[in-house]
Scaffold this motif. Structure first.
Motif, PDB file in Angstrom:
ATOM      1  N   ILE A 162      24.849  19.185   9.920  1.00 46.30           N
ATOM      2  CA  ILE A 162      26.136  19.342   9.223  1.00 46.30           C
ATOM      3  C   ILE A 162      26.170  20.551   8.357  1.00 46.30           C
ATOM      4  O   ILE A 162      27.318  21.027   8.554  1.00 46.30           O
ATOM      5  CB  ILE A 162      26.055  17.915   8.322  1.00 46.30           C
ATOM      6  CG1 ILE A 162      25.842  16.780   9.482  1.00 46.30           C
ATOM      7  CG2 ILE A 162      27.221  17.753   7.751  1.00 46.30           C
ATOM      8  CD1 ILE A 162      26.795  16.679  10.742  1.00 46.30           C
ATOM      9  N   LYS A 163      25.164  20.941   8.175  1.00 49.60           N
ATOM     10  CA  LYS A 163      25.211  22.296   7.116  1.00 49.60           C
ATOM     11  C   LYS A 163      25.747  23.323   8.037  1.00 49.60           C
ATOM     12  O   LYS A 163      26.811  24.071   7.709  1.00 49.60           O
ATOM     13  CB  LYS A 163      24.052  22.689   6.596  1.00 49.60           C
ATOM     14  CG  LYS A 163      24.249  23.799   5.523  1.00 49.60           C
ATOM     15  CD  LYS A 163      22.733  24.272   5.103  1.00 49.60           C
ATOM     16  CE  LYS A 163      22.713  25.401   4.047  1.00 49.60           C
ATOM     17  NZ  LYS A 163      21.926  26.422   4.399  1.00 49.60           N
ATOM     18  N   LYS A 164      25.271  23.494   9.081  1.00 45.71           N
ATOM     19  CA  LYS A 164      25.804  24.629  10.171  1.00 45.71           C
ATOM     20  C   LYS A 164      27.399  24.304  10.726  1.00 45.71           C
ATOM     21  O   LYS A 164      28.324  24.953  10.577  1.00 45.71           O
ATOM     22  CB  LYS A 164      25.016  24.501  11.390  1.00 45.71           C
ATOM     23  CG  LYS A 164      25.216  25.907  12.306  1.00 45.71           C
ATOM     24  CD  LYS A 164      24.158  25.992  13.374  1.00 45.71           C
ATOM     25  CE  LYS A 164      24.472  27.120  14.210  1.00 45.71           C
ATOM     26  NZ  LYS A 164      23.396  27.188  15.115  1.00 45.71           N
ATOM     27  N   MET A 165      27.693  22.990  10.686  1.00 47.72           N
ATOM     28  CA  MET A 165      28.849  22.609  11.124  1.00 47.72           C
ATOM     29  C   MET A 165      29.865  23.103   9.966  1.00 47.72           C
ATOM     30  O   MET A 165      30.940  23.698  10.167  1.00 47.72           O
ATOM     31  CB  MET A 165      29.002  21.200  11.432  1.00 47.72           C
ATOM     32  CG  MET A 165      30.358  20.813  11.698  1.00 47.72           C
ATOM     33  SD  MET A 165      30.730  18.888  11.642  1.00 47.72           S
ATOM     34  CE  MET A 165      30.572  18.514  10.040  1.00 47.72           C
ATOM     35  N   ARG A 166      29.416  22.687   8.819  1.00 46.80           N
ATOM     36  CA  ARG A 166      30.422  22.907   7.662  1.00 46.80           C
ATOM     37  C   ARG A 166      30.635  24.631   7.652  1.00 46.80           C
ATOM     38  O   ARG A 166      31.850  24.980   7.245  1.00 46.80           O
ATOM     39  CB  ARG A 166      29.925  22.331   6.503  1.00 46.80           C
ATOM     40  CG  ARG A 166      30.127  21.103   6.298  1.00 46.80           C
ATOM     41  CD  ARG A 166      29.621  20.545   5.048  1.00 46.80           C
ATOM     42  NE  ARG A 166      29.846  19.059   4.850  1.00 46.80           N
ATOM     43  CZ  ARG A 166      28.990  18.110   4.383  1.00 46.80           C
ATOM     44  NH1 ARG A 166      27.765  18.758   3.954  1.00 46.80           N
ATOM     45  NH2 ARG A 166      29.300  17.037   4.200  1.00 46.80           N
ATOM     46  N   GLU A 167      29.494  25.451   8.029  1.00 47.80           N
ATOM     47  CA  GLU A 167      29.609  26.657   7.788  1.00 47.80           C
ATOM     48  C   GLU A 167      30.639  27.557   8.777  1.00 47.80           C
ATOM     49  O   GLU A 167      31.227  28.534   8.564  1.00 47.80           O
ATOM     50  CB  GLU A 167      28.293  27.445   7.930  1.00 47.80           C
ATOM     51  CG  GLU A 167      27.516  27.220   6.490  1.00 47.80           C
ATOM     52  CD  GLU A 167      26.199  27.587   6.755  1.00 47.80           C
ATOM     53  OE1 GLU A 167      25.591  27.924   7.998  1.00 47.80           O
ATOM     54  OE2 GLU A 167      25.321  27.515   5.813  1.00 47.80           O
ATOM     55  N   GLU A 168      30.744  26.720  10.112  1.00 47.14           N
ATOM     56  CA  GLU A 168      31.363  27.146  11.285  1.00 47.14           C
ATOM     57  C   GLU A 168      32.802  26.852  11.244  1.00 47.14           C
ATOM     58  O   GLU A 168      33.432  27.215  12.013  1.00 47.14           O
ATOM     59  CB  GLU A 168      30.347  27.004  12.316  1.00 47.14           C
ATOM     60  CG  GLU A 168      29.013  27.642  12.557  1.00 47.14           C
ATOM     61  CD  GLU A 168      28.987  28.980  12.546  1.00 47.14           C
ATOM     62  OE1 GLU A 168      29.891  29.671  12.826  1.00 47.14           O
ATOM     63  OE2 GLU A 168      27.870  29.488  12.090  1.00 47.14           O
TER      64      GLU A 168
END
Length: 93
Positions: free
Chosen positions: A75-81
Motif C-alpha cells: 500500500i505504501k508503494k501504491m500511494r507513492e506510485e
C-alpha cells in the motif's frame, strides 16, 4: 496457497469478500504483479470494512503470519506510485 484469511465473523458476507479480494491482491503483488488502479479499488473497499488504522494493521500482521506477505509495503508503494506513469505494482523479487 493453503491458509485461512484473517476474517471477523461479525462482518457481512459482502464485507468478507471485500477483505479477501484485497488480501488476494496483496498476494498477487508478491507473486506476479497487479494493476495499480485495481489494487486501489480493492483497497478502498477494504477500507470501508476496516476504516481504522489499528484494525488495518492487525489484519496486515495476521495475514503476514499465515502467508508471509506484508500488506503495508504494498500500500505504501501504491500511494507513492499513484498519479505517476506506473500502471503495475510488483513486489516479486
Amino acid at each position: 496457497m493453503e491458509y485461512s484469511y484473517p476474517l471477523d465473523l461479525d462482518w457481512t458476507p459482502d464485507e468478507m469478500v471485500a477483505v479477501v479480494d484485497f488480501l488476494t491482491a496483496i498476494e498477487q503483488s508478491y507473486e506476479s504483479k497487479i494493476e495499480i488502479n485495481e489494487l486501489k479499488k480493492k483497497y478502498d473497499l477494504f477500507k470501508q470494512v476496516c476504516p481504522g488504522k489499528a484494525q488495518e494493521n492487525n489484519i496486515y500482521k495476521d495475514f503476514k503470519k499465515v502467508s508471509g506477505y506484508d500488506g503495508y509495503p504494498v500500500i505504501k508503494k501504491m500511494r507513492e506510485e499513484l498519479g505517476t506513469q506506473t500502471q503495475l505494482i510488483s513486489m516479486a523479487k
